[in-house]
Structure formats: C-alpha cells, structure tokens
Design an enzyme around this catalytic site. Structure first.
Site, PDB file in Angstrom:
ATOM      1  N   GLU A  15      45.251  37.652  45.867  1.00 29.44           N
ATOM      2  CA  GLU A  15      44.066  37.868  46.702  1.00 29.44           C
ATOM      3  C   GLU A  15      44.439  38.350  48.104  1.00 29.44           C
ATOM      4  O   GLU A  15      43.607  38.861  48.830  1.00 29.44           O
ATOM      5  CB  GLU A  15      43.250  36.572  46.819  1.00 29.44           C
ATOM      6  CG  GLU A  15      42.560  36.180  45.529  1.00 29.44           C
ATOM      7  CD  GLU A  15      41.900  34.807  45.587  1.00 29.44           C
ATOM      8  OE1 GLU A  15      40.993  34.577  44.794  1.00 29.44           O
ATOM      9  OE2 GLU A  15      42.307  33.969  46.409  1.00 29.44           O
ATOM     10  N   ASP A 220      33.847  37.485  37.760  1.00 29.57           N
ATOM     11  CA  ASP A 220      33.355  37.112  36.429  1.00 29.57           C
ATOM     12  C   ASP A 220      31.958  36.542  36.594  1.00 29.57           C
ATOM     13  O   ASP A 220      31.476  36.362  37.711  1.00 29.57           O
ATOM     14  CB  ASP A 220      34.303  36.062  35.805  1.00 29.57           C
ATOM     15  CG  ASP A 220      34.414  34.826  36.685  1.00 29.57           C
ATOM     16  OD1 ASP A 220      33.591  33.915  36.520  1.00 29.57           O
ATOM     17  OD2 ASP A 220      35.297  34.765  37.570  1.00 29.57           O
TER      18      ASP A 220
HETATM   19  N1  ADE Z   1      36.509  31.713  40.922  1.00 23.77           N
HETATM   20  C1  ADE Z   1      36.334  32.890  40.271  1.00 23.77           C
HETATM   21  N2  ADE Z   1      35.628  32.716  39.136  1.00 23.77           N
HETATM   22  C2  ADE Z   1      35.352  31.394  39.074  1.00 23.77           C
HETATM   23  C3  ADE Z   1      34.670  30.596  38.141  1.00 23.77           C
HETATM   24  N3  ADE Z   1      34.158  31.119  37.034  1.00 23.77           N
HETATM   25  N4  ADE Z   1      34.580  29.247  38.369  1.00 23.77           N
HETATM   26  C4  ADE Z   1      35.129  28.716  39.487  1.00 23.77           C
HETATM   27  N5  ADE Z   1      35.801  29.432  40.391  1.00 23.77           N
HETATM   28  C5  ADE Z   1      35.905  30.762  40.204  1.00 23.77           C
END
Ligand code: ADE
Length: 257
Positions: A15, A220
C-alpha cells in the site's frame, strides 16, 4: 509558518511502496517492532510507517507517531471493502467519520460506543478531509483510472473511479462473506466501506487532539470473492492511487503555505 510534520500510515507494504520510493533524504528508525522512515515528500516533512493489520497494531503505531516521532497530523491510506450502494472496486472512499463495528460492551454501554467517551463515531479533521477530498477529485475526477495500464484496468474491470465520502467502519475481521457484509449493511446502513484499522487510528488521534484524515481504495465488495486477487490489486492499483493522491494532496497544501 512551519508546515506540520505529517505521519502517513498504511497497513501493508504494497500500500505504501510508491510513497517510500518517492521519499527524499530518508532515514529509518526501528521502534516498537515497526520501521519508521523519516524524510521529505514534495517538500513536506513526513514519517512513513506500516502499522500492520488490525486495530491494536494501528493504535500502537499511531501513538508512537504522535508521541515518539512528533507527528502533528496523520493520514492513513490503504484499501477497504465496499459496503455502500455503488461503492465498487476501484472507487475511492474518504472518511468523514469512523466507527468500530466489532465493539460491543452492552449492557454497560450502547453498542459501538467507546466507553467513557460518549462516542461511537470519531470524526476526521474537517479541514484536512476537505483538502483530501479536493485532491481525490483532482486526481480521480478526470474520467479514467490514473496511471494504470490497460491490462490492469481490464483485469479488474476498472472504470473512472468515483470518490465517495462518509462513514467507514473498522473491525478485527476480514469480511469475506456476503452474510458478513449484509449484517454490516443492516446494522450500519450508512457505512460506505469496511477495513481493519481506521477507527483505532481515529480514537488515538482523538485522545491526543491530533488532526487525522483517511482515504481508502475499494479492493473488493466484502463478499465471498473478497480474497481473490487482493494482493495483486493492492500492488498494481491501490499503491498507484495512494501515490497519486498523496502527491496531489501535498502539492495543494504546499501552495497554501
Ligand atoms: N480491507 C480490504 N477489504 C476488506 C474486507 N473485505 N474486510 C476488511 N478489511 C478489508
């Protein structure tokens, strides 16, 4: 007026790799099991650090940035799972406030409330959040994903990133089922995104009176496909977006000084 020393925090290495490469006059200090890299980014004195994943790691690192490294303002950049309607992979979310979705001391205090603060939502600093939002619109409001090659755009189905602003929730759980994200949406309908550190940073910054802002790229949808290509997305998209965003932010703020 001297510009404030800015601490820039991310959870995992990919990141922040772009920012680390851009850092000038850098010097590394090991403290409390973390590497703090001090230097200058676009004329601004900064301290870069990876806090690791989760709220405890984020809280100890934030405390060190403020107490040991003299940071007078903090910025968090990283990735999050999208929860809100229309908050999709490749979008950017700027936090107005943060809440710990896994904090529950009922019946002692209301659900989500941090005991003895009277608060469940911790606001980010209004001025810095406004500057971050403006920087995000300048970088991402141009109609196409900035600095991302065509193959990567296609692999992730990236479109022109939309910039959202509002509530981000944090907890010590990677949300990777539809049932998990549905439960968050039901209990916290205005949550735009979920991650694992931001609310802890916000709470520590609140305790020390340190201004704080946070931006996340949506990696996501916090559902059953959340883990697929997670590492690749951070490496090839989120790190590029973080770099572009921080560069725009510090350039705007340099002009203001
Ligand atoms: N960071 C990126 N995606 C995530 C997720 N699905 N749950 C928790 N933290 C995250």
């Amino acid at each position: 007026m001297r510009a404030q020393r800015l601490g820039i925090v991310s959870a995992i290495a990919q990141e922040q790799c772009g920012l680390l490469d851009a850092l000038q006059h850098s010097r590394r200090v090991r403290h409390g099991n973390r590497d703090y890299t001090l230097g200058r980014l676009w004329g601004r004195e900064v301290v870069l650090v990876l806090c690791g994943i989760g709220k405890v790691a984020a809280a100890t690192t934030t405390t060190s940035l403020i107490v040991e490294f003299g940071c007078e303002a903090l910025l968090f950049t990283g990735v999050a799972g999208g929860l809100g309607d229309g908050v999709v992979v490749g979008d950017v979310v700027i936090a107005d406030s943060l809440l710990q979705h896994d904090l529950d001391t009922r019946p002692l205090y209301p659900q989500y409330e941090v005991p003895d603060t009277g608060k469940s939502r911790f606001a980010t600093d209004a001025t810095r959040t406004h500057a971050l939002h403006s920087a995000a619109l300048a970088v991402f409001g141009t109609g196409c994903p900035p600095r991302i090659d065509a193959a990567t755009q296609q692999a992730f189905g990236l479109h022109a990133p939309r910039v959202h602003r509002g509530l981000i929730v944090s907890g010590d759980r990677f949300i990777s089922t539809r049932a998990g994200s549905d439960a968050l949406r039901k209990n916290l309908p205005d949550a735009l995104a979920v991650e694992m550190e931001g609310a802890a940073v916000a709470q520590v910054c609140h305790d020390y009176g340190t201004p704080f802002a946070l931006a996340r790229t949506v990696s996501d949808r916090a559902d059953d496909t959340a883990h697929i290509d997670f590492g690749r997305f951070i490496r090839s998209v989120a790190s590029v977006y973080s770099l572009a965003l921080v560069q725009a932010l510090l350039s705007i703020r340099n002009e203001e000084r």
